[in-house]
Design a protein around this motif. Sequence first.
Motif, mmCIF file in Angstrom:
data_model
loop_
_atom_site.group_PDB
_atom_site.id
_atom_site.type_symbol
_atom_site.label_atom_id
_atom_site.label_comp_id
_atom_site.label_asym_id
_atom_site.label_seq_id
_atom_site.Cartn_x
_atom_site.Cartn_y
_atom_site.Cartn_z
ATOM 1 N N VAL A 176 115.883 35.824 -13.606
ATOM 2 C CA VAL A 176 114.907 36.828 -14.028
ATOM 3 C C VAL A 176 113.479 36.775 -13.364
ATOM 4 C CG1 VAL A 176 113.770 37.219 -16.381
ATOM 5 C CG2 VAL A 176 116.168 36.503 -16.458
ATOM 6 N N PHE A 177 113.066 35.802 -13.073
ATOM 7 C CA PHE A 177 111.807 35.838 -12.387
ATOM 8 C C PHE A 177 111.721 36.344 -10.974
ATOM 9 C CE2 PHE A 177 110.645 33.001 -15.826
ATOM 10 C CZ PHE A 177 109.260 33.673 -16.246
ATOM 11 N N SER A 178 113.143 36.268 -10.437
ATOM 12 C CA SER A 178 113.153 36.557 -8.995
ATOM 13 C C SER A 178 113.223 38.111 -8.976
ATOM 14 C CB SER A 178 114.364 35.974 -8.487
ATOM 15 O OG SER A 178 115.669 36.457 -9.147
ATOM 16 N N LEU A 179 113.697 38.742 -9.997
ATOM 17 C CA LEU A 179 113.555 40.117 -10.171
ATOM 18 C C LEU A 179 112.268 40.915 -10.200
ATOM 19 C CD1 LEU A 179 116.646 40.701 -12.423
ATOM 20 C CD2 LEU A 179 116.565 40.811 -9.857
ATOM 21 N N ILE A 180 111.234 40.052 -10.642
ATOM 22 C CA ILE A 180 109.708 40.637 -11.075
ATOM 23 C C ILE A 180 109.374 41.056 -9.754
ATOM 24 C CG2 ILE A 180 107.558 40.035 -11.686
ATOM 25 C CD1 ILE A 180 108.912 38.066 -13.976
ATOM 26 N N PRO A 181 109.386 40.284 -8.414
ATOM 27 C CA PRO A 181 108.474 40.933 -7.460
ATOM 28 C C PRO A 181 109.239 42.163 -7.116
ATOM 29 C CG PRO A 181 108.867 38.524 -7.057
ATOM 30 C CD PRO A 181 109.608 38.776 -8.384
ATOM 31 N N MET A 182 110.605 42.364 -6.916
ATOM 32 C CA MET A 182 111.277 43.534 -6.651
ATOM 33 C C MET A 182 110.881 44.754 -7.505
ATOM 34 S SD MET A 182 112.511 44.689 -3.872
ATOM 35 C CE MET A 182 113.134 43.049 -3.279
ATOM 36 N N ALA A 183 110.741 44.517 -8.885
ATOM 37 C CA ALA A 183 110.286 45.305 -9.904
ATOM 38 C C ALA A 183 108.928 45.992 -9.451
ATOM 39 C CB ALA A 183 110.286 44.824 -11.313
ATOM 40 N N VAL A 184 108.059 44.914 -9.147
ATOM 41 C CA VAL A 184 106.774 45.454 -8.816
ATOM 42 C C VAL A 184 106.576 46.289 -7.587
ATOM 43 C CG1 VAL A 184 104.401 44.544 -7.974
ATOM 44 C CG2 VAL A 184 105.624 43.220 -9.666
ATOM 45 N N ILE A 185 107.354 45.848 -6.574
ATOM 46 C CA ILE A 185 107.531 46.745 -5.369
ATOM 47 C C ILE A 185 107.930 48.116 -5.887
ATOM 48 C CG2 ILE A 185 108.826 47.011 -3.568
ATOM 49 C CD1 ILE A 185 108.601 43.873 -2.979
ATOM 50 N N VAL A 186 108.785 48.271 -6.723
ATOM 51 C CA VAL A 186 109.605 49.681 -7.097
ATOM 52 C C VAL A 186 108.639 50.517 -7.949
ATOM 53 C CG1 VAL A 186 111.287 50.678 -8.440
ATOM 54 C CG2 VAL A 186 112.081 48.630 -6.883
ATOM 55 N N VAL A 187 107.773 49.696 -8.499
ATOM 56 C CA VAL A 187 106.734 50.406 -9.554
ATOM 57 C C VAL A 187 105.570 50.807 -8.582
ATOM 58 C CG1 VAL A 187 105.012 50.131 -11.370
ATOM 59 C CG2 VAL A 187 107.403 49.155 -11.556
#
Length: 385
Positions: A176-187
């Motif tokens: 779950v936490f590994s997805l957060i950085p990529m979510a930030v990049i996409v946002v």
Amino acid sequence: MVSQEVVSDPLIKKIVRESVEMWTREDPDNPQSAEIAEDYRKYVYRKWVFIALCIIGTVLVVGYALSVGDYHISFLDTYGIVWDHLIGNEPMTQEEKLEDSIIFTQRMPRIIVGILAGAGLAIAGVVMQSTLMNPLADPYTTGVSSGASFGATLGIVAGFSILGVSQYGTVVNAFVFSLIPMAVIVVVSRIKNASPTTMIMAGIAVMYIFNAFTTVISLMADPNDLQELYRWTVGSLAFANAEDIPVITAVVIVVGIVLQLMTNKLNILASGDESAKALGVDAEKLRRICLVLVALLSATVVSFTGLIGFVGLVAPHIVRTVIGPDNRFLLPASAAFGALLLVLADLIGRTVISPAVLQVGVITAFLGGPLFLWLILRKNSTIWG
């Protein structure tokens, strides 16, 4: 010659498809056209030969890896045992039963995880480098690994689990936490219409934030937790077991196939966003889709194996020097080479100071560091030109 997939791709404008078809049509009355077609076939043949050599190398390394351990099994015998097991021949003697059990319950799961993890991380590296047009892009530099490390630290040191009390608490946290950085990049890419460089910088910023939180939590850990955390942060194929293999297999294969089907558009993207748009490819949308898929792939791998570095960074570069930057061949070749590299690294880690074991992440760093430095110093390196 251009792949028929480009000609038939519905996401590429009709006028472009018609032009490509006209330019690449072989003219039987023109000897030069036949010569060009033959050169292209040789060009493709060399790339598939490299992929085949990587697969053969992996099979040989797997055979030797299956023979290494406290209970020695002959290198050639391992293939016979595996073959008999696959076709359903039951072992007859007590010794045959023991060898079959050792290979398929103790050694084979670790090796299969190594193959899948190596292929998955290499695919992630290829796609990240292609979409962000940055040779340093990989699950580490985009923050995926640091997010996974923070999630694992919460589970190991603080006892926090998103699932509550569960044997898979650390794995789920890491995922779950590994997805957060990529979510930030996409946002960031959606809000700021960001360039690839800006997206890389956003990933690095999130990486430093997660690393800082991980360090703070680690300071409160007792020695036993620190030892487990250290093993996780350097990566190991021993973390995953046979029950985890179906999940890793499904994600690596499905995401790998989807990304392979997108490689023609990744080649177009390499010409630059403006050129890609002129050819009918929505560069920003394609980049976001690829990053989401890569995040899912790399997050799945690192949540089961810990942080294995350099495979996603170095494997694509090495393969690119051999077969070139065409993503249609670069992606499967990198997957095959990444699998070979990680299984070989794990074998070295198990044998170099036997009976002690060096974590596979340490070996990949030892192998990847000098190789990457060599690639940087090559004067004639034009693979990213």
